[in-house]
Enzyme design. Structure first.
Site, mmCIF file in Angstrom:
data_model
loop_
_atom_site.group_PDB
_atom_site.id
_atom_site.type_symbol
_atom_site.label_atom_id
_atom_site.label_comp_id
_atom_site.label_asym_id
_atom_site.label_seq_id
_atom_site.Cartn_x
_atom_site.Cartn_y
_atom_site.Cartn_z
ATOM 1 N N GLU A 44 0.829 -1.203 0.000
ATOM 2 C CA GLU A 44 0.000 0.000 0.000
ATOM 3 C C GLU A 44 0.872 1.266 0.000
ATOM 4 O OE1 GLU A 44 -3.617 1.681 2.894
ATOM 5 O OE2 GLU A 44 -2.239 0.137 3.608
ATOM 6 N N LYS A 111 -9.322 2.099 -2.079
ATOM 7 C CA LYS A 111 -9.600 1.584 -0.739
ATOM 8 C C LYS A 111 -10.978 2.054 -0.263
ATOM 9 C CE LYS A 111 -7.116 1.111 3.681
ATOM 10 N NZ LYS A 111 -5.845 1.448 4.354
ATOM 11 N N CYS A 163 -5.518 -3.387 2.652
ATOM 12 C CA CYS A 163 -5.231 -3.299 4.079
ATOM 13 C C CYS A 163 -6.490 -3.350 4.939
ATOM 14 C CB CYS A 163 -4.411 -2.043 4.384
ATOM 15 S SG CYS A 163 -3.574 -2.132 5.995
#
Length: 671
Positions: A44, A111, A163
Site C-alpha cells: 500500500e 480503498k 489493508c
C-alpha cells in the site's frame, strides 16, 4: 492444471523519497521477472510511502506519484504488477492500487475502508471509495478506469482488498467472491505489534477459504517514518491453505515471497458453494498469456526463531533493532549515543543497538552492511562486528557521589563486552556548581530534608548536556532511556533521562524489560545470540541512584512493584477502567501477593501521578510503536494536560475499599 506463479513483494520505503522508493519498486519488479513471476503484489502507498501525513494534501504529492508510476510502467513488460499510490479526483484524495500489465496501466482500485485508530489517521487525508462507483482518471492523453473494479487477465479475475478492507466484518472480499474472482491482492501497510502476525495469517487464510480464492498479502518493511515499524509480513494462501510466508524484520531494501497457485483448485472451491452470483463491480478485461508452470512442493513454516516459544522476546529484539538501524540510516546520522547508567533501561538500549549491527551483518554481510550505511565514512574500514560497535555505539557513564561501584561496573562491563566506545566521567563538580549558584541566590543551603526532588533532578539534568555534546560531535543520535512504566507515572526527569531524538523503549513496560534482559543474557535470539555482558546489571535492583547511597534508593519503593504498576496501567488506560474497577481486578490478579492496603495505595498513587504528568508524555521523544499499550499522546493515547485528577473516582474507590473491609470484619465476628 491452470497454474500461475505469483509473489508478494516487500519494500522498505521512506515518505517522499521518490527516487529511492522507485529504485526499490523497480528492483523488486526486476527480481520478480527474473523468477518468472506473472503477478506481483506490492504494498500500500509504496510509491509515496505510507507516512506522508499532511503532505497527502499537497497536489504535488499526487502529481509526482503519477510521474513515478509512469516510470515504473516502463519496466513491467511480461508481468502484472500492483503498486500503491494516492490519486486525486475531483479535489479528493483516494488511497489506490494501480494494476499494470505489459507496460500498460489497466486501472485503479480504491480503498473502501480507512484505518482511523491509534497510529492511523487515514480519514484526515483520504476519502473512502463508495461501493459500486466508477469513474476515470486522465493521465496525459489517456483515461483509465478508477473505483470498484475487477480486472480480468486472460480469463483470470483479480480483485483487491487494501489493508483495512480485510479487517472489517463485511469485508469487500465477500462481494468479490460473489462475482467469481479468482485472486485477491492485498497491498497493505500494517504496523508491527506483538503477535499481530498471527492475526494477519488468520485474515489471509480465512479469506482465501471463505471466498474460495488465492490471496496474496504484501506488507511494508522497516522504520518507515519514525514511529511505526513494519515487519515485512508477506504471505500467499489459496482455498484455506497457507502456501508460504516470508521473512520478517529483514535488513534488505526489497524481497519476494513467491508461490504457485492453482486456479482450478480455487474455482472448484467456489463451484461447490451455492451462494448467488452478484455482479456489482466494473470488469476490466485485458489480454495476458500466463506461461505454463509446473507444480512445486510448497510448505508453510514458521520462521525458525518463531517456533522456540519466545516470540515476544524475539519480536521485541528484532523490531527495535531494525527500527534503530533504519532510523540511523534514514536520518543520515553517524551512530548512537547512550547515557549508560548501568541500569536496565540504558543497558537494554545499548544491547539493542548492538543487535542491530549483529543482525544486519548476519543478513547483509559485512560489506553489504557498510554499503547500506555508506554515508558513515568511519565504518568503511571496519572488519568485524566488534569494530563496527566501537565506531557506531558511544556510551557515557556520568557518576556523582551518589553513584555506586556496582552500577559503574555494570556499565563498564557491558560496554567492554560489546566493544562500544565508553567514557567514564564524574559530574559531581557540575552538580555542586549548580547547587552553589542557587544557594547563593536564595540565601540558604539546599538539603535532602527540604529539597529532595530538586536535588535528585539536578543530577539527572546535568547529565544531558554532556550526552548531547557527544552526539553533536559525532553527528550521532542521542537515545532517550525512559520506559513506558516511567512515562505512566512521570518517574523521569524532563531534559534529563528523557533527552534524546528518539526513545526506543518508551513503549515497553519495565516488568517485561527486566525479564527480556535476563532472557537475552541466558537464552538469546534464536537460542544463540546472547549478551553475557548483561550479567552484572541483571543482578542489580533498579535504582535511580539520585539520593545518598545510605538511603538505599529503590525504584519500586519510590513507586510500586513494576508488575502491579503495569497491571494497573493496562486496566486503567488500555481498558479504560475506573479506580474502583481496577481495585477489583487487582484483587483478583494479585491475590495472596499484595495486601489490599498495598493495592489501594498503589492505585491511588498511580491515578494521581498519571494525571499530573501528562505534560511530560507530551514532551517525550518519539517512541517506536510495539503494541496497544502505547502511551504516546501524538499517535495513540490522548489525555488532557489539565484534568480533575480522578478525585471523585478515587473517592469512590476508597469508599468501596473501606466498606469491603468493614463487611469482612463483621463477618469474622459473627454478624
Amino acid at each position: 492444471m491452470n497454474l500461475i506463479k505469483v509473489a508478494a513483494g516487500v519494500v522498505n520505503q521512506t515518505p517522499l523519497a521518490w527516487e529511492g522508493n522507485k529504485r526499490n519498486i523497480i528492483g523488486c519488479i526486476e527480481e520478480a521477472k527474473s523468477q518468472d513471476i506473472s503477478i506481483l503484489c506490492l504494498p500500500e502507498l509504496c510509491i509515496t510511502g505510507y507516512g506522508c501525513e499532511d503532505m497527502f494534501y499537497a497536489s504535488g504529492t499526487c502529481e509526482t506519484a503519477l510521474e513515478i508510476l509512469q516510470d515504473i510502467v516502463e519496466v513491467t513488460s511480461g508481468i502484472i504488477v500492483s503498486v500503491g499510490l494516492p490519486i486525486r479526483i475531483n479535489n479528493r484524495v483516494y488511497n489506490a492500487a494501480c494494476l499494470i500489465a505489459n507496460k500498460q496501466i489497466r486501472g485503479f482500485a480504491c480503498k473502501k475502508n480507512l484505518a482511523n485508530n491509534g497510529l492511523h489517521y487515514e480519514t484526515r487525508w483520504f476519502q473512502p471509495w463508495p461501493d459500486n462507483q466508477r469513474t476515470e482518471l486522465t493521465i496525459g492523453e489517456f483515461s483509465y478506469p478508477v473505483g470498484d473494479l475487477i480486472f480480468e487477465a486472460g480469463g483470470v479475475k483479480i480483485g483487491f482488498e487494501i489493508c483495512e478492507d480485510a479487517w472489517i466484518a463485511n469485508r469487500p472480499g465477500r462481494s468479490l467472491y460473489l462475482q467469481g474472482v479468482d485472486i485477491i491482492l492485498n497491498p497493505t501497510a500494517s504496523h508491527f505489534a506483538f503477535f499481530k502476525t498471527q492475526t494477519r495469517e488468520r485474515l489471509v487464510q480465512d479469506g482465501s477459504r471463505a471466498f474460495g480464492v488465492a490471496y496474496i498479502y504484501a506488507n511494508l518493511l522497516g522504520n518507515e517514518a519514525g514511529r511505526a515499524i513494519f515487519d515485512g509480513d508477506a504471505m500467499v494462501a489459496q482455498a484455506g491453505e497457507m502456501l508460504v510466508s516470508g521473512t520478517r524484520f529483514s535488513y534488505r531494501d526489497f524481497y519476494l515471497t513467491p508461490a504457485v497457485i492453482d486456479i482450478d483448485k480455487v474455482r472448484l472451491e467456489q463451484v461447490q458453494n451455492r451462494l448467488t452470483f452478484s455482479g456489482t463491480s466494473q470488469k476490466v478485461p485485458f489480454l495476458y498469456d500466463f506461461p505454463p508452470i509446473k507444480p512445486i512442493k510448497q510448505r508453510f513454516e514458521l520462521e525458525h526463531w518463531e517456533a522456540k516459544g519466545f516470540q515476544k522476546e524475539e519480536e521485541f529484539a528484532r523490531a527495535i533493532a531494525l527500527a534503530l538501524f533504519d532510523y540511523l540510516r534514514k536520518s543520515r546520522s553517524s551512530g548512537w549515543v547512550i547515557s549508560l547508567s548501568g541500569g536496565a533501561d540504558s543497558s537494554a538500549i545499548t544491547g539493542l543497538c548492538y543487535l542491530a549491527i549483529e543482525l544486519g551483518v548476519a543478513e547483509l554481510g559485512l560489506e553489504g552492511f557498510k554499503q547500506k550505511l555508506g554515508h558513515i565514512k568511519k565504518i568503511q574500514d571496519c572488519q568485524s562486528v566488534q569494530e563496527l560497535s566501537k565506531a557506531l555505539i558511544t556510551n557515557i557513564y556520568q557518576g556523582t557521589e551518589n553513584s555506586s561501584n556496582d552500577t559503574r561496573y555494570s556499565a563498564s562491563s557491558l560496554a567492554e563486552s560489546l566493544n562500544t566506545t565508553f567514557y567514564d566521567i564524574n559530574i559531581n563538580g557540575l552538580v555542586e556548581t549548580y547547587k552553589d549558584l542557587i544557594q547563593g541566590a536564595i540565601g540558604r543551603n539546599l538539603s535532602w530534608e527540604t529539597d529532595d526532588l530538586a536535588l535528585q533532578n539536578i543530577q539527572a539534568r546535568v547529565r544531558a548536556p554532556s550526552a548531547w555534546l557527544l552526539a553533536n560531535i559525532n553527528n550521532a543520535l542521542l537515545l532517550a532511556t525512559s520506559n513506558r512504566s516511567e512515562a505512566a507515572v512521570g518517574y523521569a526527569t524532563m531534559d534529563g533521562d528523557t533527552s534524546g531524538s528518539i526513545s526506543p523503549i518508551a513503549g515497553i513496560d519495565k516488568h517485561f524489560l527486566r525479564h527480556w534482559l535476563r532472557w537475552l543474557e541466558h537464552t538469546g535470539l534464536d537460542g544463540q545470540l546472547k549478551l553475557s555482558g548483561l550479567n552484572a546489571m541483571n543482578n542489580l535492583q533498579p535504582t535511580a541512584e539520585l539520593r545518598p547511597l545510605e538511603a538505599k534508593q529503590i525504584d519500586e519503593e519510590d513507586l510500586m512493584p513494576y508488575d502491579l504498576l503495569n497491571a494497573i496501567e493496562t486496566a486503567a488506560f488500555r481498558d479504560k477502567k475506573s479506580p474502583k474497577d481496577c481495585l477489583e481486578l487487582m484483587e483478583l490478579e494479585f491475590e495472596g501477593i499484595y495486601s489490599k492496603e498495598k493495592l489501594v495505595m498503589s492505585i491511588d498513587r498511580f491515578f494521581r501521578l498519571w494525571s499530573r504528568n501528562q505534560w511530560k508524555r507530551e514532551r517525550y521523544a518519539p517512541s517506536f510503536h510495539v503494541d496497544d499499550r502505547n502511551l504516546d499522546p501524538r499517535s495513540w493515547l490522548r489525555f488532557p494536560i489539565l484534568s480533575g485528577g480522578f478525585e471523585k473516582e478515587l473517592a469512590d474507590m476508597h469508599e468501596y475499599a473501606n466498606d469491603s473491609k468493614g463487611k469482612q470484619r463483621r463477618s469474622r465476628i459473627g454478624f
